[in-house]
Scaffold this motif. Structure first.
Motif, short mmCIF file in Angstrom:
data_model
loop_
_atom_site.label_atom_id
_atom_site.label_comp_id
_atom_site.label_asym_id
_atom_site.label_seq_id
_atom_site.Cartn_x
_atom_site.Cartn_y
_atom_site.Cartn_z
N LEU A 144 31.48 -25.53 12.93
CA LEU A 144 32.44 -26.30 12.07
C LEU A 144 33.61 -25.17 11.51
O LEU A 144 33.19 -24.30 11.16
CB LEU A 144 31.55 -26.92 10.64
CG LEU A 144 32.67 -27.58 9.76
CD1 LEU A 144 33.17 -28.92 10.39
CD2 LEU A 144 32.10 -27.75 8.50
N LYS A 149 39.12 -28.41 5.65
CA LYS A 149 38.24 -29.35 5.68
C LYS A 149 37.84 -29.58 4.02
O LYS A 149 38.53 -29.09 2.97
CB LYS A 149 36.70 -28.87 6.07
CG LYS A 149 36.72 -28.78 7.72
CD LYS A 149 37.19 -30.01 8.30
CE LYS A 149 36.71 -29.99 9.76
NZ LYS A 149 37.58 -28.90 10.34
N THR A 150 37.03 -30.53 3.54
CA THR A 150 36.86 -30.74 2.25
C THR A 150 35.35 -30.09 1.66
O THR A 150 34.45 -30.26 2.49
CB THR A 150 36.86 -32.21 1.96
OG1 THR A 150 37.94 -33.02 2.40
CG2 THR A 150 36.40 -32.77 0.48
N MET A 173 41.34 -25.84 1.96
CA MET A 173 40.49 -26.74 1.61
C MET A 173 40.71 -27.75 0.81
O MET A 173 41.46 -27.28 -0.41
CB MET A 173 39.07 -26.26 1.63
CG MET A 173 38.44 -25.58 2.79
SD MET A 173 36.74 -24.73 2.50
CE MET A 173 36.01 -26.22 2.98
N ASP A 203 32.53 -31.92 3.77
CA ASP A 203 31.98 -31.43 4.75
C ASP A 203 31.31 -30.12 4.35
O ASP A 203 30.37 -29.79 5.26
CB ASP A 203 33.42 -30.78 5.50
CG ASP A 203 34.31 -31.90 6.15
OD1 ASP A 203 33.90 -32.81 7.04
OD2 ASP A 203 35.44 -31.82 5.36
#
Length: 319
Positions: A144, A149-150, A173, A203
């Motif tokens: 990943l 991302k979160t 993020m 995520d």
């Protein structure tokens, strides 16, 4: 006459030297937790004790020593759920901890676990060490990409905020969180009033709540069922905040992509089923394991002892 204290584990010399200057000191030479008898004797025989993780000063221990000589437990560490504070206070024993000293080091460990889990670093190192690595190719060990991302933070206290700030400012993020109350933050973050709703959106889910009865098994099968199959869990809080059996099942069934753990439900025991999994990073509780951090923690605990025993004052970090 100097007050007499017990330091429950070996500590760096930079902590011991000022301790010897301020008190009559016994340093316990062992690294395992205090036994029940050792805790009872500590309450009877010392004016103050510097315990740490694993030293379970329970209500039963205090009940067996109704009039303790010890008047302060200056915990070495921010977490103090191993001490029954109600029972301590009922026995006239002050409890203190070391909150500020551990924040950045623990947040750094969380970032280590986020990156190691997301990028499959532990699995990759094992591959290289095994001698089985056949060389680079375009689809090797794809993980990943965390940038952008979160991240979801469970528990937005000092440590949770430090983790969130690193994720947001360092990796761009998006931050979401679940906490007892909304926080006034210096970065954008979205609060959730449902833990499963948070888990479904992120995520990476990072656990940063205090230990204790209120958070026992807070992260269980319902949370793992809500998470994306591409998501990762990171725990730098207390081991029993995560229901370990449910986590193992989620990892075995690929319900989540991976996990990074620094703490364990029955620490130091780590189940063989967890050790056998490739999609989990396992660290030996390294959260604050840097010399300068451990020195800062020890000096903070010592300040609490000095204030109470030598100054007759409320310790600066009383809980």
């Amino acid at each position: 006459m100097l007050k007499k204290i017990l330091i429950a584990r070996p500590l760096p010399e930079a902590v011991l030297a000022p301790a010897y200057a301020a008190f009559e000191v016994d340093v316990r030479p062992h690294t395992h937790p205090l036994s029940g008898d050792e805790m009872r004797n500590a309450l009877r025989d010392y004016d103050g004790v510097m315990p740490t993780l694993g030293d379970v000063f329970s209500a039963e221990v205090f009940a067996d020593v109704p009039n303790p000589r010890c008047s302060i437990l200056a915990n070495f560490g921010v977490g103090f759920n191993h001490i029954d504070t109600d029972a301590a206070h009922g026995a006239g024993v002050v409890v203190s901890n070391t909150p500020g000293a551990v924040t950045d080091a623990t947040a750094d460990t969380a970032m280590t676990l986020i990156l190691m889990s997301a990028r499959r670093a532990g699995e990759g190192e094992r591959l290289v060490r095994s001698g089985a690595w056949a060389g680079w190719h375009p689809t090797q060990m794809l993980g990943l990409h965390v940038t952008g991302k979160t991240v979801g933070i469970v528990g937005m206290g000092r440590i949770g905020q430090a983790i969130a700030r690193r994720c947001h400012l360092g990796f761009e993020m998006q931050v979401a969180y679940f906490s007892r109350s909304p926080k006034d933050l210096d970065f954008k973050a979205t609060p959730y009033d449902s833990l499963t709703a948070l888990a479904a959106e992120v995520d990476v889910l990072v656990v940063a709540v205090p230990g204790g009865a209120a958070t026992h098994h807070l992260i269980g099968a319902d949370v793992f069922a809500a998470m994306k199959p591409t998501a990762h869990l990171v725990n730098i809080a207390r081991g029993d905040v995560v229901e370990e059996a449910a986590l193992i099942a989620a990892l075995q069934e690929d319900d989540i992509a991976g996990a990074g753990l620094d703490v364990y439900e029955f620490e130091p025991q780590v189940p063989q089923a967890l050790r056998d999994l490739e999609n989990v990073v396992l660290l030996p509780h390294l959260g604050t394991a840097a010399l300068e951090v451990r020195v800062d923690m020890g000096l903070m605990a010592l300040d609490n002892l000095v204030a109470h025993l030598n100054g007759g004052q409320t310790p600066p970090n009383a809980v």
